[in-house]
Design a protein around this motif. Structure first.
Motif, short mmCIF file in Angstrom:
data_model
loop_
_atom_site.label_atom_id
_atom_site.label_comp_id
_atom_site.label_asym_id
_atom_site.label_seq_id
_atom_site.Cartn_x
_atom_site.Cartn_y
_atom_site.Cartn_z
N UNK A 22 0.81 -1.27 0.04
CA UNK A 22 -0.18 0.07 -0.13
C UNK A 22 1.00 1.23 0.10
N UNK A 25 1.61 2.07 -3.37
CA UNK A 25 0.30 2.79 -3.90
C UNK A 25 0.10 4.22 -3.78
N UNK A 26 0.46 4.61 -2.25
CA UNK A 26 -0.10 5.79 -2.02
C UNK A 26 0.95 7.09 -2.14
N UNK A 27 2.27 6.61 -2.22
CA UNK A 27 3.09 7.44 -2.25
C UNK A 27 3.39 8.33 -3.71
N UNK A 49 7.17 14.24 3.28
CA UNK A 49 6.45 14.10 4.55
C UNK A 49 5.20 14.43 4.41
N UNK A 50 4.45 13.78 3.29
CA UNK A 50 2.82 14.09 3.42
C UNK A 50 2.05 12.98 4.33
N UNK A 51 2.69 11.97 4.62
CA UNK A 51 2.37 11.04 5.92
C UNK A 51 1.26 9.93 5.21
N UNK A 52 1.01 9.96 3.96
CA UNK A 52 0.26 8.91 3.44
C UNK A 52 0.60 7.55 3.76
N UNK A 55 0.11 6.56 7.62
CA UNK A 55 -1.11 6.62 7.74
C UNK A 55 -1.94 5.50 7.14
N UNK A 56 -1.52 4.85 6.21
CA UNK A 56 -2.19 3.52 5.47
C UNK A 56 -1.39 2.18 5.75
N UNK A 57 -0.36 2.47 6.37
CA UNK A 57 0.62 1.17 6.80
C UNK A 57 -0.07 0.36 8.00
N UNK A 58 -0.88 -0.69 7.79
CA UNK A 58 -1.66 -1.19 8.74
C UNK A 58 -0.73 -1.91 9.61
N UNK A 66 4.60 14.56 9.82
CA UNK A 66 3.88 15.01 8.69
C UNK A 66 3.20 16.28 9.31
N UNK A 67 2.86 17.34 8.45
CA UNK A 67 2.00 18.36 8.62
C UNK A 67 2.09 19.26 9.97
#
Ligand code: SF4
Ligand code: SF4
Lengths: 90, 331
Positions: A22, A25-27, A49-52, A55-58, A66-67
């Motif tokens: 994932x 996919x998200x990066x 450093x968007x954090x996607x 956040x999506x790594x279960x 990030x942020x």
């Protein structure tokens, strides 16, 4: 010289990675690749450093800060030497 | 987009099309000019595009009209549902950063519109740029819906939907000329008034050259910088901006040297140095602020840049300004 973007806060703990892909996919900057069912950081300096990914790594294998803090808050802190205070901008 | 009817208690499905009306185009134009920001909203909730059935795909987007319109126009000819999250009129990317395009809001919205009863499948297609706000596994746990991240750009959706695979190209965020270009009117709208005042003050103090110098700084920072971004030397935005400012200052320096040969040497030198210190630092400052609008600068890097350059910038600007003021009057 004149490159402040060589370091960032992205850390991957490959031990925890389940190979779900994932993060790839998200990066939006192609920071990861999967080899032998494990994620690997291939372009570390591309990370914004968007954090996607975190956040999506279960599996909780990725950490990245990030942020936090916006440019004008950072500018104020740098000019006055005071502590950086959060503000409400994008 | 206006016809509202009730499906079940608690659920209102609104209708939309893939067509752009003149009202939509006008709304886009106004949004692009940076006017009435946050006013370009779509009512959050569930929309039907065409005549969807229980098997039709569900797309998720933000309630910023440009995001919503990009999605619905890309889905031309398709029967689908569009779930619009309440992001307070902010686009997907920025809203994901603020977590308003977020896990909690998506879960809330799925339940509010009773999505389980509207479709029989359990799949949602989200824009990839919404990923920073959405924990896909949380959505799955709490609603049973599987999040599928589509391409970055809605325009790639038709190709993506043929096999639900995004090419690496579709997953990459770039910052092409067009994307940099659309930032210019927003920047100009934000500073035209103080800009005009500064140009006026420049004219009063130092006639045409000073007024032109202020105009050059404004256009340099807001227009030339974004256009030239990839080609300016070095990685840091501040040094890129300072370089641009140096180039922009040279004509002013030469004009002092060539046109005012009658001035005393210190008068010439003072003004030249003034331009060389004030112009690069102010363009560098505007450029540094630009890091907030890009899609590739990390906070860590921006912070490092700010702490490295902001003081030298301020000092250089202050000295330059004083020199320009003093040598506007001292002959
Ligand atoms: S998202 Fe996490 S678990 Fe999945 S491949 Fe990436 S690092 Fe591994
Ligand atoms: S933080 Fe964003 S840019 Fe950095 S590796 Fe994760 S997804 Fe990629």
């Amino acid at each position: 010289m004149f490159n402040s973007y060589l370091e960032n806060t992205l850390v991957l703990d490959a031990q925890l990675c389940t190979g779900c892909t994932l993060c790839v996919t998200v990066c939006p900057h192609q920071v990861f690749a999967i080899t032998d069912h494990k994620a690997r950081i291939i372009n570390p300096t591309n990370c914004m450093e968007c954090g996607a990914c975190q956040v999506n790594c279960a599996a909780g294998a990725i950490t990245v800060t990030s942020g936090v803090g916006c440019a004008s808050a950072m500018i104020n802190a740098a000019l006055t030497g005071k502590k950086e205070v959060a503000c409400g901008c994008c | 987009m206006t016809r509202v009817f009730h499906l079940a208690a608690n659920t209102a499905v609104m209708a939309t099309t893939s067509k752009m009306t003149s009202t939509n185009y006008w709304d886009h134009f106004v949004a692009r000019m940076g006017v009435r920001r946050g006013d370009h909203r779509v009512t959050p909730g569930l929309y039907k595009l065409g005549s969807p059935s229980t098997d039709s795909p569900v797309f998720v987007t933000a309630n910023y009209s440009l995001s919503f319109d990009a999605l619905r126009t890309s889905l031309r000819g398709l029967n689908a549902y569009i779930l619009v999250l309440d992001t307070k009129g902010v686009n997907v990317w920025c809203a994901a950063g603020k977590r308003t395009f977020g896990t909690r809001e998506l879960i809330r919205r799925i339940k509010a519109v009773n999505l389980n009863n509207v479709v029989s499948h359990r799949r949602l297609i989200l824009p990839q740029l919404g990923a920073p706000g959405i924990a896909a596994h949380e959505i799955k746990n709490q609603t049973g819906f599987l999040v599928e991240y589509g391409p970055v750009r809605a325009a790639d959706l038709p190709e993506y939907l043929t096999n639900h695979r995004a090419t690496p190209e579709m997953r990459l965020v770039k910052f092409p000329l067009h994307d940099r270009f659309v930032l210019i009117p927003v920047e100009l709208t934000a500073i035209w008034l103080p800009g005009l005042i500064a140009i006026g003050l420049g004219y009063i103090i130092g006639n045409l050259p000073y007024a032109l110098a202020v105009l050059t700084v404004i256009l340099g920072g807001t227009t030339f910088f974004p256009i030239l971004l990839p080609w300016l030397p070095s990685k840091d935005f501040s040094t890129k901006g300072a370089f641009l400012g140096l180039v922009a200052a040279l004509p002013f320096v030469f004009s002092v040297f060539l046109q005012h040969a009658d001035w005393s040497w210190y008068h010439q030198a003072g003004q030249m140095l003034g331009y060389l210190l004030a112009m690069p630092s102010s363009i560098a400052y505007i450029s540094l602020n630009f890091t907030g609008s890009t899609t590739f600068t990390s906070r860590t890097g921006v912070r490092k840049e700010i702490f490295a350059y902001i003081r030298p910038m301020a000092v250089s600007f202050a000295i330059g300004l004083v020199l320009l003021l003093v040598f506007a009057f001292v002959k």
